[in-house]
Design a protein around this motif. Structure first.
Motif, short mmCIF file in Angstrom:
data_model
loop_
_atom_site.label_atom_id
_atom_site.label_comp_id
_atom_site.label_asym_id
_atom_site.label_seq_id
_atom_site.Cartn_x
_atom_site.Cartn_y
_atom_site.Cartn_z
N MET B 48 72.86 31.95 84.73
CA MET B 48 73.10 31.91 86.17
C MET B 48 74.51 31.42 86.38
O MET B 48 75.02 30.62 85.59
CB MET B 48 72.19 30.86 86.80
N ALA B 49 75.11 31.87 87.46
CA ALA B 49 76.37 31.27 87.85
C ALA B 49 76.34 31.10 89.35
O ALA B 49 75.57 31.76 90.06
CB ALA B 49 77.54 32.15 87.43
N PHE B 50 77.15 30.16 89.83
CA PHE B 50 77.14 29.83 91.25
C PHE B 50 78.54 29.93 91.82
O PHE B 50 79.52 29.67 91.14
CB PHE B 50 76.62 28.41 91.44
N CYS B 51 78.58 30.26 93.11
CA CYS B 51 79.88 30.27 93.78
C CYS B 51 79.66 29.76 95.20
O CYS B 51 78.73 30.19 95.88
CB CYS B 51 80.46 31.68 93.80
N ARG B 52 80.52 28.85 95.61
CA ARG B 52 80.47 28.35 96.98
C ARG B 52 81.80 28.69 97.64
O ARG B 52 82.85 28.57 97.01
CB ARG B 52 80.28 26.84 97.00
N ILE B 53 81.73 29.10 98.90
CA ILE B 53 82.95 29.40 99.64
C ILE B 53 82.89 28.63 100.95
O ILE B 53 81.85 28.60 101.61
CB ILE B 53 83.04 30.92 99.94
N ASP B 54 84.01 28.00 101.30
CA ASP B 54 84.02 27.22 102.55
C ASP B 54 85.46 27.15 103.08
O ASP B 54 86.41 27.50 102.39
CB ASP B 54 83.48 25.80 102.27
N ASP B 55 85.57 26.70 104.31
CA ASP B 55 86.91 26.55 104.89
C ASP B 55 87.46 25.16 104.69
O ASP B 55 88.59 24.88 105.06
CB ASP B 55 86.89 26.92 106.37
N LYS B 56 86.64 24.27 104.16
CA LYS B 56 87.15 22.94 103.85
C LYS B 56 86.78 22.60 102.42
O LYS B 56 86.03 23.33 101.77
CB LYS B 56 86.60 21.91 104.84
N GLU B 57 87.32 21.49 101.95
CA GLU B 57 87.09 21.10 100.56
C GLU B 57 85.60 21.02 100.26
O GLU B 57 84.81 20.52 101.04
CB GLU B 57 87.74 19.73 100.31
N ILE B 58 85.22 21.54 99.11
CA ILE B 58 83.81 21.54 98.71
C ILE B 58 83.56 20.35 97.80
O ILE B 58 84.13 20.24 96.72
CB ILE B 58 83.47 22.85 97.97
N ARG B 59 82.70 19.47 98.28
CA ARG B 59 82.42 18.25 97.50
C ARG B 59 81.14 18.34 96.70
O ARG B 59 80.96 17.65 95.70
CB ARG B 59 82.34 17.04 98.44
N LEU B 60 80.25 19.18 97.14
CA LEU B 60 78.94 19.31 96.53
C LEU B 60 79.02 19.77 95.08
O LEU B 60 79.78 20.67 94.76
CB LEU B 60 78.15 20.33 97.35
N ARG B 61 78.22 19.13 94.21
CA ARG B 61 78.26 19.49 92.79
C ARG B 61 76.90 19.88 92.24
O ARG B 61 76.73 20.01 91.03
CB ARG B 61 78.83 18.32 91.96
N GLU B 62 75.89 20.05 93.09
CA GLU B 62 74.59 20.44 92.56
C GLU B 62 74.57 21.95 92.34
O GLU B 62 75.40 22.67 92.87
CB GLU B 62 73.48 20.04 93.55
N PRO B 63 73.61 22.44 91.54
CA PRO B 63 73.49 23.90 91.42
C PRO B 63 73.14 24.47 92.80
O PRO B 63 72.67 23.74 93.66
CB PRO B 63 72.31 24.10 90.45
N VAL B 64 73.36 25.76 92.99
CA VAL B 64 73.03 26.36 94.28
C VAL B 64 71.51 26.52 94.37
O VAL B 64 70.92 27.37 93.72
CB VAL B 64 73.74 27.72 94.46
N LEU B 65 70.90 25.66 95.17
CA LEU B 65 69.44 25.67 95.28
C LEU B 65 68.98 26.46 96.50
O LEU B 65 67.83 26.89 96.56
CB LEU B 65 68.93 24.23 95.39
N ASP B 66 69.84 26.60 97.49
CA ASP B 66 69.48 27.33 98.71
C ASP B 66 70.57 28.37 99.00
O ASP B 66 71.36 28.22 99.94
CB ASP B 66 69.30 26.37 99.89
N PRO B 67 70.57 29.42 98.18
CA PRO B 67 71.65 30.40 98.29
C PRO B 67 71.60 31.19 99.59
O PRO B 67 70.52 31.42 100.15
CB PRO B 67 71.41 31.32 97.09
N ASP B 68 72.79 31.60 100.02
CA ASP B 68 72.91 32.54 101.13
C ASP B 68 72.91 33.97 100.59
O ASP B 68 72.63 34.91 101.32
CB ASP B 68 74.20 32.28 101.91
#
Lengths: 417, 192, 329
Positions: B48-68
């Motif tokens: 598995m791999a995860f990617c998060r995209i946001d307009d501000k700094e991403i602080r979260l470090r958990e695996p993506v548990l509730d994907p969009d």
């Protein structure tokens, strides 16, 4: 310059900018990408005036580093977990000899059972070896701390360990700002050793010291780290002025001013903690957190100042003093000496177990209600534990514990969190 | 914040896909984080791999548990791993397959989602056609750009060009572009 | 580094004879103005073979390197007796790190000199048999494999002497040590497969490997000098009797070393890139008895009922060496 690159690559680029003269390392997950990156830079000539040595063991890696540093060269190495233990003798030797080596630890659990994932048991095993230990919260900080580390090490003549969560940071792609060579040069002057192997001024380094002077030598090492308590914030301030961002320092407090509950942690988990703090603050819970960057020397006074007005402190740590409880907790407790408040130790994330927002939310709520045990193992599978204990009670020849548990856990691949 | 979870097997470029998507987002001036679910390197094992995209700094470090969004690079995982865990009902599902959701046995499941958010695409075939390798990640990235609009096709192509040597990059870019077009067409059709 | 004049009586026995030689070929020790790298005043036992060997070796290296030399020392007798806190008898840059890492530390020193453009400063790593053949073996092999520009000198007194005479992998068969007691049906050390580090060094194809002995100090000096003229990984294995550990008379050190050579038990040879290029022929082969009987560590083989079988096995080892290294003229 802003880049979207793997944390390891960001660190490699920062280290290269520090003009290391000798790099010697032995591969171990999860540090490999850092050293591979540096090795490639040396081979292409991008990192000039640098000897890259492939050594045959971690013990050799730290030993080569000792020789190189003693001969006056700026020296770097990296390791993790089992590798750090394998070089343990040399780790103590390096600090005892006052050699300003910088080493990255890609934090990883120590076996048995063998485990390649993140926790802090490795760097914790060397916490009293006399090295300065800094923990990075983000990949930007991981990059920045290496630059500060060389400066700090060389000013004090004391080796520095930069601890970076394995996989979580080392193998994550993040947006980072990589400084220019000019910026780094302005912050980090060339290495002028306090001692070196030089035929023009021969000295003997590493002689035996007996009872008549050993206490004094050790006291001076302790004194050096106490001086670091003052130097680390100064270098952090200078860094901010030179590079335009806050990085390093002894610790960083987040929304703690009026907090009743304060969570203390090391490394990348602070990011997730801050998210939960924000969520709970939105619900009017007076909660805050502290990210400790300098674990050695331990910032007793600075921490006390932040924590002393809280009602309760939750120490969330990726380390375990087997048979006792927390390790980070001990330092925190010491900082709070004489102050009465509720202190909770939470052992979490061992061997790479994910620390989730949801679990933290529940945990902090329990803490708020003072419904936590003294020592909690976050997200422990109580069923699994009970079953294994029962199995062992049944028969003497119960076989290997870890394997028995794994059998019960089932196929790991089908699990997400 | 938009969270993506990519499922596949070792050797299918799952991790690279997450990384390239993060680079694409970065090139648009956004913050992005990409990381694998870590395991020993082994071809064929589920990854598995995860990617998060946001307009501000991403602080979260958990695996993506509730994907969009879920990208499933290998449909053989469908009834082996709980791929859909945590997926929001507004989420997107992209599956690398020549079959559709009904044929994949997901008809019932798919009913809980918006038609336009679901897509199957023959990514492996597209990859074979343009690149000559059965690595479906890049076409899936193109399709992802099309149906979620989280990143532009141009950004995906730029990320591809950063990662691959020139000749290979162009082939991959073509594959991504065709996938993007195919996905757009399907989406338009599903609106109709 | 300044040359320090020493008293005439401190020069070696070659002083007078050396006057017949060209200056360049004279023994370093014959010179009243030698570098004296290992100064007098160290705490070695009377008759210590290691102190003798080290003095000759390091001063020879200093001459060859124009006094541009740094030494890395493993933990052991040499390190301990040469640096009794707060004094040091070393007049050259010297570092002691750990027991098993001298070769690796030396690799690091050499790398630093190279990167700083100062590779005219040569590097020597030195240690006893314990630090070389056992605990330091991994690092030694690593240094060989990388062909780092280090001369490694092993002073082999065939046991862990500094900690009380415990057995090492260099301890010869039947020898008594604290951990191979001379009791029971098989007294003394085992008759094992042995561990020939010079041959192992040769298997790494490094530029230069040699064995030497304090029985022939001129040969020792010339081998060190030769090694210093070469760049890359080099190894010299020096046989150094230990009166305390071997149970021999301090005055017998050189005599014993000579008997070890002349019996064939310690062959003298040189090798380059894995091939033997020269060996010292035995003028007159001596039976191993002559060597063994002077040492208390072999006393259990002698006495009223000599252990004929075991002595024969040792003789066989000597005979095999003579054949293998072509020692008979």
């Amino acid at each position: 310059m802003l880049k979207q690159i793997e944390g390891s690559k960001a660190m490699a680029e920062a280290i290269a900018l520090c003009r290391p003269e000798v790099i010697c390392a032995y591969p171990i997950t999860p540090q490999t990408h850092i050293v591979e990156g540096l090795g490639e830079m040396v081979k292409t000539g991008e990192l000039a005036n640098c000897e890259f040595i492939n050594v045959e063991s971690e013990f050799a890696a730290m030993s080569v580093a000792i020789g190189s540093s003693a001969a006056g060269a700026r020296t770097y190495t990296a390791t993790a977990s089992q590798g750090l233990l394998f070089m343990a003798e040399a780790v103590y030797n390096a600090s005892g000899l006052g050699l300003p080596i910088v080493m990255t630890i890609g934090n990883r659990a120590i076996g048995a059972p063998i485990n390649i994932w993140n926790d802090h048991s490795d760097s914790m095993s060397m916490r009293d070896a006399g090295w300065i230990q800094l923990y990075a919260e983000t990949n930007q900080e991981a990059l920045d701390l290496h630059i500060q580390a060389f400066r700090l090490a060389e000013e004090l003549s004391c080796p520095v360990m930069v601890c970076v969560d394995g996989f979580i940071l080392t193998h994550a792609y993040d947006r980072v700002d990589v400084p220019t060579q000019e910026q780094v040069d302005a912050y980090l002057p060339p290495f002028v050793p306090r001692q070196s192997l030089d035929p023009e001024h021969p000295v003997s380094i590493g002689a035996m010291v007996g009872p008549e002077a050993f206490m004094e030598v050790r006291y001076l090492a302790h004194h050096k780290q106490l001086r670091a308590l003052g130097l680390i914030p100064l270098l952090g301030d200078e860094f901010r002025m030179q590079f335009g961002r806050a990085s390093g320092g002894l610790l960083r407090a987040y929304r703690t001013e009026d907090a009743e509950t304060i969570v203390v942690a090391l490394g990348s988990v602070n990011g997730t903690i801050q998210e939960v703090v924000d969520e709970m603050r939105a619900d009017d819970v007076r909660i805050g957190s502290v990210s400790i960057c300098a674990f050695r020397p331990f910032p007793l006074a600075a921490l006390r100042e932040v924590l002393e007005r809280a009602k309760r402190v939750v120490v969330l740590e990726k380390s375990l003093a087997v048979g006792l409880g927390g390790i980070l907790s001990d330092g925190v407790r010491k900082a709070l000496s004489g102050i009465v408040l509720n202190g909770y130790t939470v052992i979490a994330g061992l061997g790479g177990r994910a620390i989730t927002r949801a679990s933290l939310r529940q945990l902090f709520e329990d803490a708020e209600a003072d419904e936590l045990e003294q020592v909690t193992f976050l997200d422990l599978n109580a069923d699994l534990v009970a079953h294994e204990l029962a199995r062992e009670a049944e028969s003497r020849k119960s076989g290997p514990t870890a394997e028995a548990i794994l059998r019960r856990v089932g196929t790991v691949a089908s699990q997400i969190g | 914040m938009f969270q993506i979870r990519i499922h596949g097997r070792g050797g299918q470029g799952v991790v690279s896909a997450a990384e390239m998507l993060s680079v694409a987002a970065f090139l648009e001036g956004r913050h992005a984080q990409a990381f694998p679910s870590f395991g020993s390197e082994r071809m064929g094992a589920p990854v598995m791999a995860f990617c998060r995209i946001d307009d501000k700094e991403i602080r979260l470090r958990e695996p993506v548990l509730d994907p969009d969004a879920l990208i499933i690079q290998d449909p053989t995982l469908l009834h082996q791993v709980d791929l859909f865990k945590g997926l929001r009902s507004t989420g997107y599902i992209l599956i690398n397959s020549t079959r559709d959701f009904d044929e994949l046995g997901l008809a019932e499941f798919a009913r809980g989602f918006r038609r336009a958010h679901l897509l199957t695409i023959a990514a492996t075939e597209l990859a074979m056609k343009h690149v000559g390798r059965a690595v479906p990640n890049v076409p899936l990235m193109g399709a992802f750009a099309a149906i979620t609009r989280q990143v532009k096709l141009d950004s995906v192509i730029a990320a591809i060009r950063e990662k691959f040597p020139p000749a290979l990059a162009e082939k991959n870019a073509t594959a991504a572009t065709e996938a993007y077009a195919a996905a757009t067409k399907t989406q338009v059709a599903s609106h109709a | 580094m300044e040359m320090q004049p020493i008293k005439f009586y401190q020069t070696a026995t070659f002083t007078v004879g050396n006057r017949l030689l060209d200056e360049k070929e004279r023994s370093v020790q014959a010179n009243m103005r030698r570098t004296n790298s290992l100064n007098s005043g160290h705490r070695a036992c009377q008759g210590c073979g290691e102190a003798l060997g080290a003095r000759y070796a390091i001063d020879a290296a200093m001459r060859a390197a124009n006094s541009q030399l740094a030494a890395v020392n493993a933990t052991g007798c040499l390190e301990v007796f040469s640096t009794p806190y707060p004094e040091t008898s070393w007049q050259i840059p010297w570092i002691h790190s750990l027991f098993g890492n001298a070769a690796a530390v030396a690799s690091g020193v050499a790398a630093a000199m190279r990167v700083k453009g100062r590779d005219h400063v040569r590097v020597i790593a030195q240690g006893g048999d314990g630090g070389t053949t056992d605990i330091g073996f991994g690092c030694l092999s690593g240094m060989f494999e990388r062909n780092d520009d280090v001369l490694y000198i092993c002073y082999d007194n065939e046991a862990y002497m500094n900690t009380g005479v415990q057995r090492s992998s260099a301890t010869p068969p039947a020898a008594r040590t604290a951990t191979t007691a001379a009791v029971g049906p098989a007294p003394g050390n085992v008759f094992g497969t042995g561990k020939n580090v010079p041959l192992i060094a040769m298997a790494h194809n490094i530029p230069y490997v040699a064995t030497a002995s304090v029985a022939n100090l001129r040969d020792l000096e010339s081998k060190v000098t030769r090694a210093m003229g070469i760049r890359g990984a080099r190894y010299i294995h020096i046989h150094v009797p230990c009166p305390l550990g071997w149970g021999s008379a301090p005055a017998d050190t050189i005599k014993l070393a000579r008997l070890a050579v002349e019996s064939g038990l310690f062959p003298l040879f040189e090798a380059e890139h894995g091939e033997i290029v020269s060996s010292t022929k035995l003028r007159q082969k001596v039976p191993v008895n002559a060597y063994l009987s002077l040492q208390k560590r072999y006393a259990h083989l002698f006495g009223k009922t000599p252990d004929v079988a075991r002595i024969a096995l040792i003789q066989a080892i000597a005979d095999r060496n003579v054949k293998r290294f072509d020692l008979c003229a």
